[in-house]
Design a protein around this motif. Structure first.
Motif, PDB file in Angstrom:
ATOM      1  N   LEU A  50      65.991  14.785  84.198  1.00 41.83           N
ATOM      2  CA  LEU A  50      64.931  15.556  83.544  1.00 41.83           C
ATOM      3  C   LEU A  50      64.115  14.639  82.652  1.00 41.83           C
ATOM      4  N   PHE A  51      62.808  14.756  82.753  1.00 36.87           N
ATOM      5  CA  PHE A  51      61.908  14.066  81.825  1.00 36.87           C
ATOM      6  C   PHE A  51      61.022  15.139  81.205  1.00 36.87           C
ATOM      7  N   ASN A  52      61.217  15.365  79.908  1.00 32.88           N
ATOM      8  CA  ASN A  52      60.530  16.462  79.217  1.00 32.88           C
ATOM      9  C   ASN A  52      60.695  17.779  79.982  1.00 32.88           C
ATOM     10  N   GLY A  53      61.891  17.992  80.494  1.00 26.39           N
ATOM     11  CA  GLY A  53      62.229  19.248  81.144  1.00 26.39           C
ATOM     12  C   GLY A  53      61.848  19.356  82.600  1.00 26.39           C
ATOM     13  N   GLN A  54      61.172  18.348  83.136  1.00 28.62           N
ATOM     14  CA  GLN A  54      60.774  18.367  84.536  1.00 28.62           C
ATOM     15  C   GLN A  54      61.664  17.420  85.340  1.00 28.62           C
ATOM     16  N   ALA A  55      62.009  17.822  86.557  1.00 30.63           N
ATOM     17  CA  ALA A  55      62.785  16.937  87.418  1.00 30.63           C
ATOM     18  C   ALA A  55      61.911  15.776  87.867  1.00 30.63           C
ATOM     19  N   ILE A  56      62.420  14.556  87.664  1.00 25.58           N
ATOM     20  CA  ILE A  56      61.708  13.374  88.168  1.00 25.58           C
ATOM     21  C   ILE A  56      62.670  12.521  88.978  1.00 25.58           C
ATOM     22  N   ARG A  57      62.103  11.674  89.836  1.00 22.23           N
ATOM     23  CA  ARG A  57      62.907  10.714  90.605  1.00 22.23           C
ATOM     24  C   ARG A  57      62.967   9.424  89.778  1.00 22.23           C
ATOM     25  N   SER A  58      64.100   9.180  89.183  1.00 22.11           N
ATOM     26  CA  SER A  58      64.183   8.058  88.239  1.00 22.11           C
ATOM     27  C   SER A  58      64.085   6.704  88.932  1.00 22.11           C
ATOM     28  N   CYS A  59      64.263   6.651  90.258  1.00 22.33           N
ATOM     29  CA  CYS A  59      64.119   5.373  90.976  1.00 22.33           C
ATOM     30  C   CYS A  59      62.664   4.950  91.057  1.00 22.33           C
ATOM     31  N   SER A  60      61.761   5.899  90.840  1.00 24.57           N
ATOM     32  CA  SER A  60      60.333   5.629  91.015  1.00 24.57           C
ATOM     33  C   SER A  60      59.558   5.871  89.727  1.00 24.57           C
ATOM     34  N   PHE A  61      60.255   5.869  88.613  1.00 24.17           N
ATOM     35  CA  PHE A  61      59.640   6.171  87.322  1.00 24.17           C
ATOM     36  C   PHE A  61      59.873   4.977  86.403  1.00 24.17           C
ATOM     37  N   PRO A  62      58.827   4.203  86.087  1.00 22.67           N
ATOM     38  CA  PRO A  62      59.037   2.982  85.306  1.00 22.67           C
ATOM     39  C   PRO A  62      59.358   3.275  83.850  1.00 22.67           C
ATOM     40  N   VAL A  63      60.172   2.419  83.281  1.00 24.38           N
ATOM     41  CA  VAL A  63      60.582   2.611  81.888  1.00 24.38           C
ATOM     42  C   VAL A  63      59.372   2.618  80.959  1.00 24.38           C
ATOM     43  N   SER A  64      58.318   1.896  81.319  1.00 24.02           N
ATOM     44  CA  SER A  64      57.131   1.846  80.454  1.00 24.02           C
ATOM     45  C   SER A  64      56.412   3.190  80.378  1.00 24.02           C
ATOM     46  N   ALA A  65      56.713   4.116  81.285  1.00 24.59           N
ATOM     47  CA  ALA A  65      56.071   5.427  81.277  1.00 24.59           C
ATOM     48  C   ALA A  65      56.830   6.454  80.439  1.00 24.59           C
ATOM     49  N   VAL A  66      57.972   6.070  79.908  1.00 24.18           N
ATOM     50  CA  VAL A  66      58.805   7.043  79.181  1.00 24.18           C
ATOM     51  C   VAL A  66      58.221   7.352  77.801  1.00 24.18           C
ATOM     52  N   GLY A  67      57.784   6.319  77.081  1.00 25.29           N
ATOM     53  CA  GLY A  67      57.215   6.529  75.751  1.00 25.29           C
ATOM     54  C   GLY A  67      58.166   7.301  74.853  1.00 25.29           C
ATOM     55  N   ASP A  68      57.633   8.342  74.189  1.00 30.42           N
ATOM     56  CA  ASP A  68      58.459   9.178  73.314  1.00 30.42           C
ATOM     57  C   ASP A  68      59.117  10.326  74.072  1.00 30.42           C
ATOM     58  N   GLY A  69      58.993  10.326  75.376  1.00 28.54           N
ATOM     59  CA  GLY A  69      59.541  11.426  76.170  1.00 28.54           C
ATOM     60  C   GLY A  69      61.060  11.467  76.124  1.00 28.54           C
ATOM     61  N   ASP A  78      74.704  19.837  80.260  1.00 29.34           N
ATOM     62  CA  ASP A  78      75.388  21.070  79.859  1.00 29.34           C
ATOM     63  C   ASP A  78      75.617  21.156  78.353  1.00 29.34           C
ATOM     64  N   VAL A  79      75.160  20.145  77.611  1.00 27.70           N
ATOM     65  CA  VAL A  79      75.277  20.209  76.145  1.00 27.70           C
ATOM     66  C   VAL A  79      73.947  19.922  75.447  1.00 27.70           C
ATOM     67  N   SER A  80      72.929  19.525  76.212  1.00 25.80           N
ATOM     68  CA  SER A  80      71.639  19.170  75.617  1.00 25.80           C
ATOM     69  C   SER A  80      70.728  20.393  75.579  1.00 25.80           C
ATOM     70  N   GLU A  81      70.365  20.798  74.359  1.00 24.40           N
ATOM     71  CA  GLU A  81      69.420  21.912  74.239  1.00 24.40           C
ATOM     72  C   GLU A  81      68.028  21.428  74.579  1.00 24.40           C
ATOM     73  N   PRO A  82      67.186  22.245  75.196  1.00 25.61           N
ATOM     74  CA  PRO A  82      67.382  23.669  75.489  1.00 25.61           C
ATOM     75  C   PRO A  82      67.938  23.933  76.892  1.00 25.61           C
ATOM     76  N   TYR A  83      68.515  22.915  77.530  1.00 25.43           N
ATOM     77  CA  TYR A  83      68.936  23.056  78.934  1.00 25.43           C
ATOM     78  C   TYR A  83      70.399  23.473  79.079  1.00 25.43           C
ATOM     79  N   ALA A  84      71.124  23.479  77.958  1.00 28.73           N
ATOM     80  CA  ALA A  84      72.576  23.586  78.020  1.00 28.73           C
ATOM     81  C   ALA A  84      73.055  24.854  78.724  1.00 28.73           C
ATOM     82  N   GLU A  85      72.397  25.975  78.488  1.00 27.77           N
ATOM     83  CA  GLU A  85      72.886  27.216  79.096  1.00 27.77           C
ATOM     84  C   GLU A  85      72.819  27.138  80.616  1.00 27.77           C
ATOM     85  N   ASN A  86      71.655  26.749  81.130  1.00 25.91           N
ATOM     86  CA  ASN A  86      71.549  26.633  82.587  1.00 25.91           C
ATOM     87  C   ASN A  86      72.430  25.509  83.111  1.00 25.91           C
TER      88      ASN A  86
END
Ligand code: FES
Ligand code: FES
Length: 161
Positions: A50-69, A78-86
């Protein structure tokens, strides 16, 4: 380059080339090996996070694009809010429905399922198959994946979430 990354609600300082994929950062620099390498070309979904709550393919996502995300991986979904319940419900459903066979694709499958439920609160059963087609399973666990996700949706529908 130096990067400070928010991964699983923790700050990680790393040094990496700007074009290093997030998958390499997770597995090779931070030893978070729950996220898998499959095709390396954004085609199979094994590396989904997950990147800012959206599914991304981490093999094709450069570290320089992460920023403050914010990145969330299978290790803590299963422990990170707000995703933990799902995350908790889906992990439990995966176990209850005996979804994995070899297991290799399954962390990516769960992360895509979490994103699906987070971003589609009114999701109906018929939407699941289409939504999950981007995650390949060479063992053919698709029917059990759909059943597991449906079981979580039924719970949500009963509660009118
Ligand atoms: S390893 Fe990233 S999509 Fe296949
Ligand atoms: S469980 Fe083996 S590839 Fe999906």
């Amino acid at each position: 380059m130096k990067y400070n990354l928010n991964i699983n609600n923790q700050q990680h300082s790393i040094e990496a080339d700007a074009d290093m994929p997030v998958l390499w950062v997770l597995r090779d620099l931070l030893a978070m090996t729950g996220t898998k390498f499959g095709c390396g070309k954004g085609l199979c979904g094994a590396c989904t996070v997950l990147f800012n709550g959206q599914a991304i393919r981490s093999c094709s996502f450069p570290v320089s694009a992460v920023g403050d995300g914010e990145i969330v991986t299978i290790e803590s979904v299963d422990v990170s809010e707000p995703y933990a319940e799902n995350g908790r419900k889906l992990k439990a459903a995966w176990s209850e429905h005996n979804v994995p066979q070899c297991g290799y694709c399954q962390s990516g499958q769960i992360m895509s399922a979490v994103s699906l439920l987070e971003n589609n609160p009114k999701l109906k059963k018929q939407d699941i198959k289409n939504a999950m087609t981007g995650n390949i399973c060479r063992c053919g666990t698709y029917p059990r994946i759909c059943k597991a996700i449906e079981s979580v949706i039924e719970i949500k529908e009963e509660r009118n979430d």
